[in-house]
Design an enzyme around this catalytic site. Sequence first.
Site, mmCIF file in Angstrom:
data_model
loop_
_atom_site.group_PDB
_atom_site.id
_atom_site.type_symbol
_atom_site.label_atom_id
_atom_site.label_comp_id
_atom_site.label_asym_id
_atom_site.label_seq_id
_atom_site.Cartn_x
_atom_site.Cartn_y
_atom_site.Cartn_z
ATOM 1 N N GLU A 264 0.818 -1.225 0.000
ATOM 2 C CA GLU A 264 0.000 0.000 0.000
ATOM 3 C C GLU A 264 0.849 1.272 0.000
ATOM 4 O OE1 GLU A 264 -2.108 -0.743 3.752
ATOM 5 O OE2 GLU A 264 -1.041 0.948 4.625
ATOM 6 N N HIS A 296 -6.187 3.260 4.191
ATOM 7 C CA HIS A 296 -5.592 3.167 5.538
ATOM 8 C C HIS A 296 -5.964 4.393 6.383
ATOM 9 C CE1 HIS A 296 -2.245 0.945 7.838
ATOM 10 N NE2 HIS A 296 -3.045 1.556 8.689
HETATM 11 P P1 NAD Z 1 -3.342 -5.353 20.350
HETATM 12 O O1 NAD Z 1 -1.948 -5.794 20.615
HETATM 13 O O2 NAD Z 1 -4.098 -4.691 21.448
HETATM 14 O O3 NAD Z 1 -4.215 -6.621 19.872
HETATM 15 C C1 NAD Z 1 -3.752 -7.578 18.962
HETATM 16 C C2 NAD Z 1 -4.315 -8.922 19.404
HETATM 17 O O4 NAD Z 1 -4.000 -9.893 18.404
HETATM 18 C C3 NAD Z 1 -3.701 -9.409 20.731
HETATM 19 O O5 NAD Z 1 -4.732 -9.676 21.670
HETATM 20 C C4 NAD Z 1 -2.948 -10.666 20.316
HETATM 21 O O6 NAD Z 1 -2.962 -11.661 21.326
HETATM 22 C C5 NAD Z 1 -3.726 -11.105 19.082
HETATM 23 N N1 NAD Z 1 -2.987 -11.994 18.199
HETATM 24 C C6 NAD Z 1 -1.651 -11.974 17.924
HETATM 25 N N2 NAD Z 1 -1.351 -12.973 17.044
HETATM 26 C C7 NAD Z 1 -2.528 -13.609 16.781
HETATM 27 C C8 NAD Z 1 -2.872 -14.713 15.959
HETATM 28 N N3 NAD Z 1 -1.961 -15.355 15.217
HETATM 29 N N4 NAD Z 1 -4.173 -15.105 15.918
HETATM 30 C C9 NAD Z 1 -5.120 -14.461 16.670
HETATM 31 N N5 NAD Z 1 -4.837 -13.418 17.482
HETATM 32 C C10 NAD Z 1 -3.558 -12.993 17.520
HETATM 33 O O7 NAD Z 1 -3.280 -4.431 19.078
HETATM 34 P P2 NAD Z 1 -4.376 -3.378 18.611
HETATM 35 O O8 NAD Z 1 -4.056 -2.054 19.191
HETATM 36 O O9 NAD Z 1 -5.732 -3.968 18.805
HETATM 37 O O10 NAD Z 1 -4.035 -3.285 17.052
HETATM 38 C C11 NAD Z 1 -4.212 -4.403 16.191
HETATM 39 C C12 NAD Z 1 -3.657 -4.098 14.831
HETATM 40 O O11 NAD Z 1 -4.468 -3.124 14.180
HETATM 41 C C13 NAD Z 1 -2.281 -3.402 14.851
HETATM 42 O O12 NAD Z 1 -1.239 -4.310 15.030
HETATM 43 C C14 NAD Z 1 -2.239 -2.746 13.508
HETATM 44 O O13 NAD Z 1 -1.710 -3.666 12.577
HETATM 45 C C15 NAD Z 1 -3.699 -2.488 13.191
HETATM 46 N N6 NAD Z 1 -4.023 -1.050 13.174
HETATM 47 C C16 NAD Z 1 -4.613 -0.542 12.069
HETATM 48 C C17 NAD Z 1 -4.944 0.809 12.015
HETATM 49 C C18 NAD Z 1 -5.626 1.397 10.807
HETATM 50 O O14 NAD Z 1 -5.548 2.621 10.604
HETATM 51 N N7 NAD Z 1 -6.297 0.600 9.990
HETATM 52 C C19 NAD Z 1 -4.669 1.648 13.105
HETATM 53 C C20 NAD Z 1 -4.080 1.086 14.238
HETATM 54 C C21 NAD Z 1 -3.750 -0.257 14.253
#
Ligand code: NAD
Length: 330
Positions: A264, A296
Amino acid sequence: MKLIMFSTRDDEKPAVNKWSIRNGVEVRTVKEDLTLDTVSLVEGFDGVCIQQRTDITNEAVYKRLSDFGIKQLALRTAGYDIINMDLAERYNMKITNVPAYSPRSVAELVLTQTMRLIRQFPSIERDMAEGDFRWSGRIAREIHTMTIGIIGAGRIGGTTARLFHALGATVIAYDPVQHDELRSILTYKESKTEVLAEADIVSLHVPLDSTTINLIDASALNVMRGGAFLINAARGPVVDTSALIESLQSAKLAGAALDTLTNEQNFFNQDLRGKVQTDKNLTLLMNMKNVLLTPHIGFYTTEAVQNMVDIALDNALDIIHLNRSVNEVV
Ligand code: NAD
């Protein structure tokens, strides 16, 4: 006390001004990234706040910062892979990030896109733009009759689950780390496969790491229910885009909403009007009537931007005054 903030966007400035007045600290904002060419701007400041895509790999940048008496770099993002942590340590520089700025921001985008998908907005809007106003055959289900499958129920996944639960949907989730406070609103499943097999809508909220690259590949898509929807607002490479396109083309999946895509950085947040699009998968997805793409923007709300600025600048002050911060990355 004076801080300098690099890569400042116009939309961040109101947040910076509010923080500056509240804390009685001057913050100079500049548009440029922190590089060897711009590092001299730091002279005379007590702390530095950054947010950029360009890696800071040049040792001379860390050395010059250290020469200016800088003890920290406060990132306004969760990711900190642009920093060379060995060089930061060598020059006694503490790095801080903003681990969570507004889970609600991404969760509300997921809710919006889900509602648009189940009402078939992508195809209805395209047809109407061409003068076709028929609705026959476009019957939709109501959200409270549907099962939402969350993969990765952390901050954003958990918040998304709460929104759907509040609307009466059944919420199931797979996450190797389970949170007791979510048990009243969702049912944990023992595997990703169980969630994929039972959900009408699957929403991905895992971090990108070696365990989550291609988490949704051809075999995962095959397990999903016929007519299900997929939402990816996590990271592009979590989904095998080519496999997803095949699944959409064969009508196995009813639709997808993607806020992130592999590669992206080559097109999102850029004005490519009048230019030939060379990314084959992007072109295919843009031409599909059952796909919603957003560039995004999940993170991009007033509240999230204010939180990014506030938390990053607070982190900078904590390191300068106390030599520690809850958001120091090691
Ligand atoms: P977080 O760390 O609070 O939650 C991530 C969860 O995923 C954790 O509970 C973890 O245990 C779980 N996890 C890890 N590996 C896994 C697997 N293989 N299968 C199932 N669960 C698994 O993170 P968050 O703050 O909730 O953010 C999540 C993701 O969202 C970020 O890593 C980022 O990539 C994405 N994000 C996107 C945007 C956007 O603008 N679209 C903005 C912020 C974050």
